[in-house]
Scaffold this motif. Structure first.
Motif, mmCIF file in Angstrom:
data_model
loop_
_atom_site.group_PDB
_atom_site.id
_atom_site.type_symbol
_atom_site.label_atom_id
_atom_site.label_comp_id
_atom_site.label_asym_id
_atom_site.label_seq_id
_atom_site.Cartn_x
_atom_site.Cartn_y
_atom_site.Cartn_z
ATOM 1 N N PRO A 187 0.810 -1.225 0.000
ATOM 2 C CA PRO A 187 0.000 0.000 0.000
ATOM 3 C C PRO A 187 0.841 1.271 0.000
ATOM 4 O O PRO A 187 0.429 2.291 -0.565
ATOM 5 C CB PRO A 187 -0.843 -0.113 1.279
ATOM 6 C CG PRO A 187 -0.148 -1.100 2.133
ATOM 7 C CD PRO A 187 0.514 -2.050 1.194
ATOM 8 N N ILE A 188 2.026 1.224 0.608
ATOM 9 C CA ILE A 188 2.891 2.402 0.567
ATOM 10 C C ILE A 188 3.368 2.649 -0.856
ATOM 11 O O ILE A 188 3.364 3.788 -1.348
ATOM 12 C CB ILE A 188 4.091 2.232 1.523
ATOM 13 C CG1 ILE A 188 3.634 2.327 2.978
ATOM 14 C CG2 ILE A 188 5.153 3.301 1.245
ATOM 15 C CD1 ILE A 188 4.740 2.129 3.991
ATOM 16 N N LEU A 189 3.780 1.583 -1.551
ATOM 17 C CA LEU A 189 4.267 1.733 -2.924
ATOM 18 C C LEU A 189 3.191 2.301 -3.844
ATOM 19 O O LEU A 189 3.499 3.027 -4.795
ATOM 20 C CB LEU A 189 4.744 0.381 -3.455
ATOM 21 C CG LEU A 189 6.047 -0.156 -2.846
ATOM 22 C CD1 LEU A 189 6.351 -1.545 -3.377
ATOM 23 C CD2 LEU A 189 7.208 0.793 -3.143
ATOM 24 N N GLU A 190 1.938 1.978 -3.571
ATOM 25 C CA GLU A 190 0.846 2.479 -4.403
ATOM 26 C C GLU A 190 0.605 3.977 -4.212
ATOM 27 O O GLU A 190 0.077 4.641 -5.110
ATOM 28 C CB GLU A 190 -0.451 1.724 -4.081
ATOM 29 C CG GLU A 190 -0.452 0.271 -4.534
ATOM 30 C CD GLU A 190 -1.742 -0.436 -4.161
ATOM 31 O OE1 GLU A 190 -2.640 0.244 -3.606
ATOM 32 O OE2 GLU A 190 -1.855 -1.641 -4.413
ATOM 33 N N GLN A 191 0.986 4.509 -3.069
ATOM 34 C CA GLN A 191 0.600 5.879 -2.731
ATOM 35 C C GLN A 191 1.750 6.855 -2.542
ATOM 36 O O GLN A 191 1.532 8.069 -2.607
ATOM 37 C CB GLN A 191 -0.217 5.864 -1.422
ATOM 38 C CG GLN A 191 -1.432 4.961 -1.444
ATOM 39 C CD GLN A 191 -2.059 4.815 -0.066
ATOM 40 O OE1 GLN A 191 -2.725 5.721 0.432
ATOM 41 N NE2 GLN A 191 -1.851 3.673 0.570
ATOM 42 N N ILE A 192 2.973 6.366 -2.333
ATOM 43 C CA ILE A 192 4.026 7.267 -1.840
ATOM 44 C C ILE A 192 4.491 8.266 -2.896
ATOM 45 O O ILE A 192 4.890 9.386 -2.560
ATOM 46 C CB ILE A 192 5.223 6.471 -1.284
ATOM 47 C CG1 ILE A 192 6.129 7.421 -0.478
ATOM 48 C CG2 ILE A 192 5.982 5.766 -2.399
ATOM 49 C CD1 ILE A 192 7.146 6.727 0.366
ATOM 50 N N GLU A 193 4.438 7.920 -4.174
ATOM 51 C CA GLU A 193 4.867 8.884 -5.196
ATOM 52 C C GLU A 193 3.919 10.082 -5.247
ATOM 53 O O GLU A 193 4.355 11.236 -5.344
ATOM 54 C CB GLU A 193 4.961 8.196 -6.553
ATOM 55 C CG GLU A 193 6.136 7.225 -6.652
ATOM 56 C CD GLU A 193 6.250 6.588 -8.016
ATOM 57 O OE1 GLU A 193 7.271 6.808 -8.681
ATOM 58 O OE2 GLU A 193 5.313 5.869 -8.419
ATOM 59 N N GLU A 194 2.627 9.816 -5.178
ATOM 60 C CA GLU A 194 1.657 10.912 -5.127
ATOM 61 C C GLU A 194 1.827 11.708 -3.840
ATOM 62 O O GLU A 194 1.724 12.937 -3.836
ATOM 63 C CB GLU A 194 0.240 10.357 -5.226
ATOM 64 C CG GLU A 194 -0.838 11.425 -5.203
ATOM 65 C CD GLU A 194 -2.238 10.852 -5.310
ATOM 66 O OE1 GLU A 194 -3.207 11.626 -5.209
ATOM 67 O OE2 GLU A 194 -2.375 9.616 -5.496
ATOM 68 N N LEU A 195 2.106 11.004 -2.746
ATOM 69 C CA LEU A 195 2.316 11.674 -1.463
ATOM 70 C C LEU A 195 3.554 12.564 -1.519
ATOM 71 O O LEU A 195 3.552 13.682 -0.999
ATOM 72 C CB LEU A 195 2.459 10.629 -0.359
ATOM 73 C CG LEU A 195 2.431 11.137 1.081
ATOM 74 C CD1 LEU A 195 1.055 11.688 1.415
ATOM 75 C CD2 LEU A 195 2.783 10.011 2.044
#
Length: 409
Positions: free
Chosen positions: A291-299
């Protein structure tokens, strides 16, 4: 704000006027130019015929015939020019003006719908204050749970399993003080996606266990609170997760969900730091990594960070470096522990199991000083002095870390 709208409207009208003027002038100039050109050509041809007759190039009878044909074409071209000016010339200009008007009105409407009219820009302090207000005033756990549909057992559950689950529910209801039964029920309800029932069972389990409850059991409660609220980190869930980190700063589940809470309440900068540290700490098969990999770039984009996904687990066992510690200075004590705690734990374990160079011992001592764990830093400093007693350079490095941690003069 009012002056902004005056300027915006003025600029819009000016741009619209320039575009409209260009369309109108261009339309009158360009449309109908072919017929006008024909008229000029035929008039020139008539003059040329007269000159040819005067020079004796063509006979007078032939000249009259040619003159009549050119005159007929001139009349037709002149008529076509008049018709184009009256009719055809107006249509493209009108269409272009309509397009300009629709474009200007459409852009204004789009901003009004998608933008934030009347909402001024916020400075950093205001943004942080606003995020804190959002965090404090966000809905409670019960409100989030009530907003979700009532759970219904999935139809694809195996018949025998469904029967055993029913028996477990009945047994736990009859024996409310059976801690083992509540633990098993929480597991099985979670397995079928009944997170609310699983959370209730976990709450009961922790009440029964009291002070003997483990940090992981408390972390399980925090996660179930988030899941039963549809992925929303409520104040109650945050309280559970913070309690976990007070006892186990390296707990990955708690750190992930605290990061999620920060992202949900307008602090992507802090959420990014926590999640980036989790990626670097690993391991690759940790449940919070996907779940971190799915969101961290946008974050990272929201946090204003140019970011590339690091190698998962590349910081495992190395402890925080100087950049990590510097970043931690801007955090609250709890957030600092969340970010650095996992790294420190991994490094401490590696040095205890495998040993390591003096710089790793020094890094661990300095990091513990940042976390305020001075007794632990003192114990590790004493151990390191014994290990490197014969290495003068190593002793200097370790003592420098001790002074930085504030445990020696």
């Amino acid at each position: 704000m009012l002056s902004f709208w005056f300027v915006a409207v003025a600029i819009t009208l000016m741009v619209g006027a320039v575009l409209a003027r260009a369309v109108v002038r261009g339309g009158h100039r360009d449309i109908g130019s072919r017929a006008a050109s024909d008229v000029e050509v035929y008039r020139a041809q008539l003059g040329e015929v007269d000159r040819d007759v005067a020079r004796g190039v063509i006979a007078k009878a032939d000249a009259e015939r040619v003159h009549a044909e050119i005159a007929r074409r001139l009349i037709a071209a002149d008529k076509a020019q008049a018709n184009e000016t009256a009719t055809t010339n107006a249509a493209p200009t009108s269409i272009a003006l309509i397009i300009i008007a629709v474009g200007l009105l459409g852009s204004t409407a789009a901003y009004w719908w998608l933008g934030a009219p009347g909402y001024g820009d916020m400075g950093l302090k205001d943004r942080i204050a606003f995020a804190e207000e959002v965090r404090i005033s966000r809905p409670e756990q019960s409100v989030a749970e009530a907003s979700l549909p009532t759970f219904v057992d999935p139809e694809n559950i195996d018949g025998r399993y469904k029967e055993l689950l029913g028996q477990l529910r009945s047994a736990v209801a009859k024996r409310p003080d059976d801690a083992q039964g509540h633990a098993l029920l929480a597991q099985q309800e979670r397995r079928i996606g009944n997170f609310l029932a699983a959370k209730d069972a976990q709450v009961r389990l922790l009440k029964l266990k009291g002070e003997t409850a483990t940090p992981q059991e408390l972390a399980d409660l925090g996660e179930l609170q988030v899941l039963s609220a549809g992925g929303y980190v409520s104040p109650e869930a945050e309280m559970s997760l913070r309690a976990v980190l007070n006892g186990d700063p390296s707990n990955g589940v708690a750190r992930y969900y605290v990061g999620l809470m920060l992202a949900q309440t307008g602090r992507p900068d802090q959420a990014f730091r926590i999640w980036d540290a989790l990626l670097r700490a690993g391991p690759e098969d940790a449940p919070w990594i996907p779940p971190i990999l799915e969101q961290i770039e946008e974050l990272a984009e929201l946090a204003g960070v140019r970011y590339a996904i690091p190698e998962i687990g590349d910081a495992s066992g190395r402890g925080p470096n100087s950049e990590d510690i510097e970043n931690a200075q801007d955090m609250t004590p709890a957030e600092r522990m969340e970010m650095i705690g996992g790294m420190v734990s991994g490094l401490s374990q590696r040095l205890a199991d495998e040993g390591g160079p003096a710089r790793d011992w020094a890094r661990l001592i300095a990091s513990l000083g940042v976390l305020g764990e001075w007794e632990r830093a003192q114990a590790i400093h004493t151990n390191a002095i014994e290990v490197f007693a014969a290495d003068k350079d190593a002793l200097e490095l370790i003592n420098a870390a001790g002074r930085k941690a504030g445990i020696i003069d």
